[in-house]
Motif scaffolding. Structure first.
Motif, PDB file in Angstrom:
ATOM      1  N   SER A   1       0.824  -1.213   0.000  1.00  0.00           N
ATOM      2  CA  SER A   1       0.000   0.000   0.000  1.00  0.00           C
ATOM      3  C   SER A   1       0.856   1.261   0.000  1.00  0.00           C
ATOM      4  CB  SER A   1      -0.917   0.002   1.218  1.00  0.00           C
ATOM      5  OG  SER A   1      -0.168   0.236   2.402  1.00  0.00           O
ATOM      6  N   ASP A   2       0.185   2.408  -0.063  1.00  0.00           N
ATOM      7  CA  ASP A   2       0.873   3.707  -0.054  1.00  0.00           C
ATOM      8  C   ASP A   2       0.788   4.410   1.294  1.00  0.00           C
ATOM      9  OD1 ASP A   2       1.522   3.479  -2.773  1.00  0.00           O
ATOM     10  OD2 ASP A   2      -0.428   4.285  -3.382  1.00  0.00           O
ATOM     11  N   CYS A   3       0.328   3.689   2.328  1.00  0.00           N
ATOM     12  CA  CYS A   3       0.169   4.335   3.629  1.00  0.00           C
ATOM     13  C   CYS A   3       1.528   4.743   4.194  1.00  0.00           C
ATOM     14  CB  CYS A   3      -0.553   3.403   4.603  1.00  0.00           C
ATOM     15  SG  CYS A   3       0.381   1.957   5.094  1.00  0.00           S
ATOM     16  N   GLY A   4       1.535   5.776   5.017  1.00  0.00           N
ATOM     17  CA  GLY A   4       2.786   6.325   5.510  1.00  0.00           C
ATOM     18  C   GLY A   4       3.292   5.723   6.800  1.00  0.00           C
ATOM     19  N   GLU A   5       2.478   4.958   7.495  1.00  0.00           N
ATOM     20  CA  GLU A   5       2.864   4.380   8.783  1.00  0.00           C
ATOM     21  C   GLU A   5       2.913   2.857   8.691  1.00  0.00           C
ATOM     22  OE1 GLU A   5       3.837   6.007  11.430  1.00  0.00           O
ATOM     23  OE2 GLU A   5       3.527   7.964  10.506  1.00  0.00           O
ATOM     24  N   LYS A   6       3.644   2.367   7.728  1.00  0.00           N
ATOM     25  CA  LYS A   6       3.666   0.920   7.493  1.00  0.00           C
ATOM     26  C   LYS A   6       4.221   0.147   8.685  1.00  0.00           C
ATOM     27  CE  LYS A   6       3.995   1.071   2.445  1.00  0.00           C
ATOM     28  NZ  LYS A   6       4.769   0.638   1.252  1.00  0.00           N
ATOM     29  N   GLN A   7       5.325   0.618   9.250  1.00  0.00           N
ATOM     30  CA  GLN A   7       5.921  -0.138  10.359  1.00  0.00           C
ATOM     31  C   GLN A   7       4.969  -0.215  11.545  1.00  0.00           C
ATOM     32  OE1 GLN A   7       9.908   0.910  11.711  1.00  0.00           O
ATOM     33  NE2 GLN A   7       9.436   0.093  13.761  1.00  0.00           N
ATOM     34  N   ALA A   8       4.325   0.888  11.872  1.00  0.00           N
ATOM     35  CA  ALA A   8       3.403   0.891  13.012  1.00  0.00           C
ATOM     36  C   ALA A   8       2.248  -0.073  12.775  1.00  0.00           C
ATOM     37  CB  ALA A   8       2.866   2.298  13.248  1.00  0.00           C
ATOM     38  N   MET A   9       1.728  -0.099  11.565  1.00  0.00           N
ATOM     39  CA  MET A   9       0.629  -1.008  11.249  1.00  0.00           C
ATOM     40  C   MET A   9       1.082  -2.455  11.314  1.00  0.00           C
ATOM     41  SD  MET A   9      -1.407   0.902   8.160  1.00  0.00           S
ATOM     42  CE  MET A   9      -2.613  -0.437   8.104  1.00  0.00           C
ATOM     43  N   ILE A  10       2.254  -2.723  10.742  1.00  0.00           N
ATOM     44  CA  ILE A  10       2.781  -4.098  10.737  1.00  0.00           C
ATOM     45  C   ILE A  10       3.077  -4.560  12.155  1.00  0.00           C
ATOM     46  CG2 ILE A  10       4.796  -5.469  10.070  1.00  0.00           C
ATOM     47  CD1 ILE A  10       4.794  -3.855   7.427  1.00  0.00           C
ATOM     48  N   ASP A  11       3.673  -3.686  12.965  1.00  0.00           N
ATOM     49  CA  ASP A  11       3.948  -4.039  14.362  1.00  0.00           C
ATOM     50  C   ASP A  11       2.658  -4.373  15.105  1.00  0.00           C
ATOM     51  OD1 ASP A  11       6.561  -3.534  13.787  1.00  0.00           O
ATOM     52  OD2 ASP A  11       6.764  -1.774  15.083  1.00  0.00           O
ATOM     53  N   SER A  12       1.595  -3.648  14.811  1.00  0.00           N
ATOM     54  CA  SER A  12       0.317  -3.905  15.490  1.00  0.00           C
ATOM     55  C   SER A  12      -0.249  -5.263  15.077  1.00  0.00           C
ATOM     56  CB  SER A  12      -0.689  -2.793  15.194  1.00  0.00           C
ATOM     57  OG  SER A  12      -1.116  -2.826  13.845  1.00  0.00           O
ATOM     58  N   PHE A  13      -0.066  -5.647  13.810  1.00  0.00           N
ATOM     59  CA  PHE A  13      -0.515  -6.970  13.361  1.00  0.00           C
ATOM     60  C   PHE A  13       0.234  -8.073  14.107  1.00  0.00           C
ATOM     61  CE2 PHE A  13      -1.477  -4.912   9.028  1.00  0.00           C
ATOM     62  CZ  PHE A  13      -2.803  -4.702   9.372  1.00  0.00           C
ATOM     63  N   VAL A  14       1.548  -7.902  14.226  1.00  0.00           N
ATOM     64  CA  VAL A  14       2.381  -8.920  14.875  1.00  0.00           C
ATOM     65  C   VAL A  14       2.019  -9.034  16.359  1.00  0.00           C
ATOM     66  CG1 VAL A  14       4.743  -9.561  15.497  1.00  0.00           C
ATOM     67  CG2 VAL A  14       4.254  -8.609  13.229  1.00  0.00           C
ATOM     68  N   ARG A  15       1.870  -7.916  17.031  1.00  0.00           N
ATOM     69  CA  ARG A  15       1.509  -7.938  18.453  1.00  0.00           C
ATOM     70  C   ARG A  15       0.116  -8.527  18.651  1.00  0.00           C
ATOM     71  NH1 ARG A  15       3.098  -6.024  23.314  1.00  0.00           N
ATOM     72  NH2 ARG A  15       5.017  -5.178  22.401  1.00  0.00           N
ATOM     73  N   SER A  16      -0.792  -8.208  17.773  1.00  0.00           N
ATOM     74  CA  SER A  16      -2.153  -8.734  17.874  1.00  0.00           C
ATOM     75  C   SER A  16      -2.153 -10.255  17.769  1.00  0.00           C
ATOM     76  CB  SER A  16      -3.037  -8.139  16.780  1.00  0.00           C
ATOM     77  OG  SER A  16      -4.328  -8.701  16.808  1.00  0.00           O
ATOM     78  N   LEU A  17      -1.240 -10.790  16.975  1.00  0.00           N
ATOM     79  CA  LEU A  17      -1.160 -12.237  16.788  1.00  0.00           C
ATOM     80  C   LEU A  17      -0.852 -12.957  18.100  1.00  0.00           C
ATOM     81  CD1 LEU A  17      -1.224 -14.564  14.728  1.00  0.00           C
ATOM     82  CD2 LEU A  17       1.197 -14.126  14.282  1.00  0.00           C
ATOM     83  N   ILE A  18       0.124 -12.466  18.842  1.00  0.00           N
ATOM     84  CA  ILE A  18       0.501 -13.122  20.087  1.00  0.00           C
ATOM     85  C   ILE A  18      -0.501 -12.812  21.209  1.00  0.00           C
ATOM     86  CG2 ILE A  18       2.026 -11.286  20.973  1.00  0.00           C
ATOM     87  CD1 ILE A  18       3.936 -13.523  21.893  1.00  0.00           C
ATOM     88  N   GLU A  19      -1.166 -11.652  21.108  1.00  0.00           N
ATOM     89  CA  GLU A  19      -2.172 -11.315  22.110  1.00  0.00           C
ATOM     90  C   GLU A  19      -3.468 -12.091  21.906  1.00  0.00           C
ATOM     91  OE1 GLU A  19      -0.886  -6.666  23.069  1.00  0.00           O
ATOM     92  OE2 GLU A  19      -2.494  -7.096  21.621  1.00  0.00           O
ATOM     93  N   THR A  20      -3.745 -12.470  20.664  1.00  0.00           N
ATOM     94  CA  THR A  20      -4.999 -13.160  20.335  1.00  0.00           C
ATOM     95  C   THR A  20      -4.997 -14.606  20.796  1.00  0.00           C
ATOM     96  OG1 THR A  20      -5.377 -11.753  18.420  1.00  0.00           O
ATOM     97  CG2 THR A  20      -6.513 -13.863  18.439  1.00  0.00           C
ATOM     98  N   ASP A  21      -3.872 -15.290  20.628  1.00  0.00           N
ATOM     99  CA  ASP A  21      -3.809 -16.726  20.914  1.00  0.00           C
ATOM    100  C   ASP A  21      -2.843 -17.003  22.062  1.00  0.00           C
ATOM    101  OD1 ASP A  21      -3.552 -19.515  20.899  1.00  0.00           O
ATOM    102  OD2 ASP A  21      -3.896 -19.623  18.740  1.00  0.00           O
ATOM    103  N   PRO A  22      -3.354 -17.426  23.217  1.00  0.00           N
ATOM    104  CA  PRO A  22      -2.482 -17.679  24.377  1.00  0.00           C
ATOM    105  C   PRO A  22      -1.554 -18.876  24.182  1.00  0.00           C
ATOM    106  CG  PRO A  22      -4.722 -18.404  24.833  1.00  0.00           C
ATOM    107  CD  PRO A  22      -4.769 -17.664  23.536  1.00  0.00           C
ATOM    108  N   GLU A  23      -1.795 -19.684  23.137  1.00  0.00           N
ATOM    109  CA  GLU A  23      -0.929 -20.840  22.889  1.00  0.00           C
ATOM    110  C   GLU A  23       0.391 -20.434  22.253  1.00  0.00           C
ATOM    111  OE1 GLU A  23      -1.968 -23.381  24.200  1.00  0.00           O
ATOM    112  OE2 GLU A  23      -4.139 -23.143  24.312  1.00  0.00           O
TER     113      GLU A  23
END
Length: 282
Positions: free
Chosen positions: A60-82
């Motif tokens: 995409s052309d969004c300007g905050e790519k790292q912040a968005m990607i970091d949020s996806f990664v953190r959400s992954l570990i927060e979503t599944d306790p396994e």
């Protein structure tokens, strides 16, 4: 004649009880195996969705790519306790033009912390880091069923299973997103299998390492160290090598009684090697 009748009745009752015991063993083992399989498949699905979200953001052309990607990664570990750790490695040019981007998160003590990324010299050993190098090379996801890795958190090397999912932008693999699961935490529900009728349950890798057992005495030892008879040990080893199931009556080393042993391979997605569930039921 009367003696023959009595003998035949006893034989019929024995065969009937034996058949029932086998059916019960199969049912209980498959029930526990299905629970393991569902846990692993749900993690795989989460990785698939998250890797696609990251790829869409990179394209995409969004300007905050790292912040968005970091949020996806953190959400992954927060979503599944396994999930024990989640890690992201993006090749140079994917997010930043002149350097690779790494983010590694680990769950410990009820908190999530950033840990050092895997050093380049470790990643250079392809065989030791298949969970990264193979998805990067082939563009296909991979589940490495047995990894022995030091996460540099003071616990030394720990046995984990490692998923690696490729991140593709315009058909090109530009990085890998992965998670590690800690067997002794993820599969503690196997303990429940032992509460009924004194049975024993073990999670076993294809190479014979016991990845989970309620009794810590057996954790991370080889299946050959459990004192079954030599013939039973040979049968178990041959089925691990051939990736097939096994059922037989044997003397249990856990309680000294006759038992039914059932070894069944798990149905895994994108797995490098097999995992097995072994139940020993009196």
């Amino acid at each position: 004649i009367f003696s023959m009748v009595v003998f035949n009745i006893h034989r019929l009752m024995y065969d009937s009880n034996r058949e029932f015991a086998q059916e019960r063993t199969v049912f209980m083992t498959r029930q526990a195996a299905a629970r393991v399989e569902i846990t692993l498949k749900s993690i795989s699905l989460l990785l698939d969705v998250t890797s696609r979200d990251i790829a869409t953001t990179l394209a995409s052309d969004c300007g905050e790519k790292q912040a968005m990607i970091d949020s996806f990664v953190r959400s992954l570990i927060e979503t599944d306790p396994e999930i024990y750790t989640v890690w992201l490695m993006l090749e140079p040019g994917a997010l930043y033009p002149d350097r690779r981007y790494d983010l590694d998160l680990l769950r410990t003590g009820g908190t999530i912390q950033v840990i050092p990324p895997t050093p380049d010299e470790v990643l250079a050993d392809v065989e030791a880091t298949l969970w990264y190098n193979l998805p990067l090379k082939t563009g296909e996801p991979l589940f490495v069923t047995v990894d022995h890795y030091d996460y540099v958190v003071g616990k030394g090397r720990e046995y984990t299973g490692s998923y690696g999912y490729p991140i593709k932008v315009n058909g090109q693999t530009v990085g890998v997103l992965g998670v590690d699961i800690l067997y002794e935490r993820t599969f503690a529900f196997i303990d429940d299998c032992e509460e009924e009728n004194g049975q024993r349950a073990l999670l076993v890798a294809e190479n014979g390492i016991i990845l989970y057992a309620t009794n810590p005495r057996y954790m991370h030892t080889m299946i050959d160290t459990i004192p079954y008879s030599p013939g039973t040990r040979d049968l178990i080893r041959s089925r691990l090598d051939s990736r097939s199931s096994l059922m037989l009556e044997t003397d249990s080393p856990f309680n000294g009684e006759d038992s039914l042993l059932y070894l069944v391979p798990l149905e895994l997605v994108n797995a490098e090697n097999s995992l097995y569930l072994l139940l020993d039921i009196p």
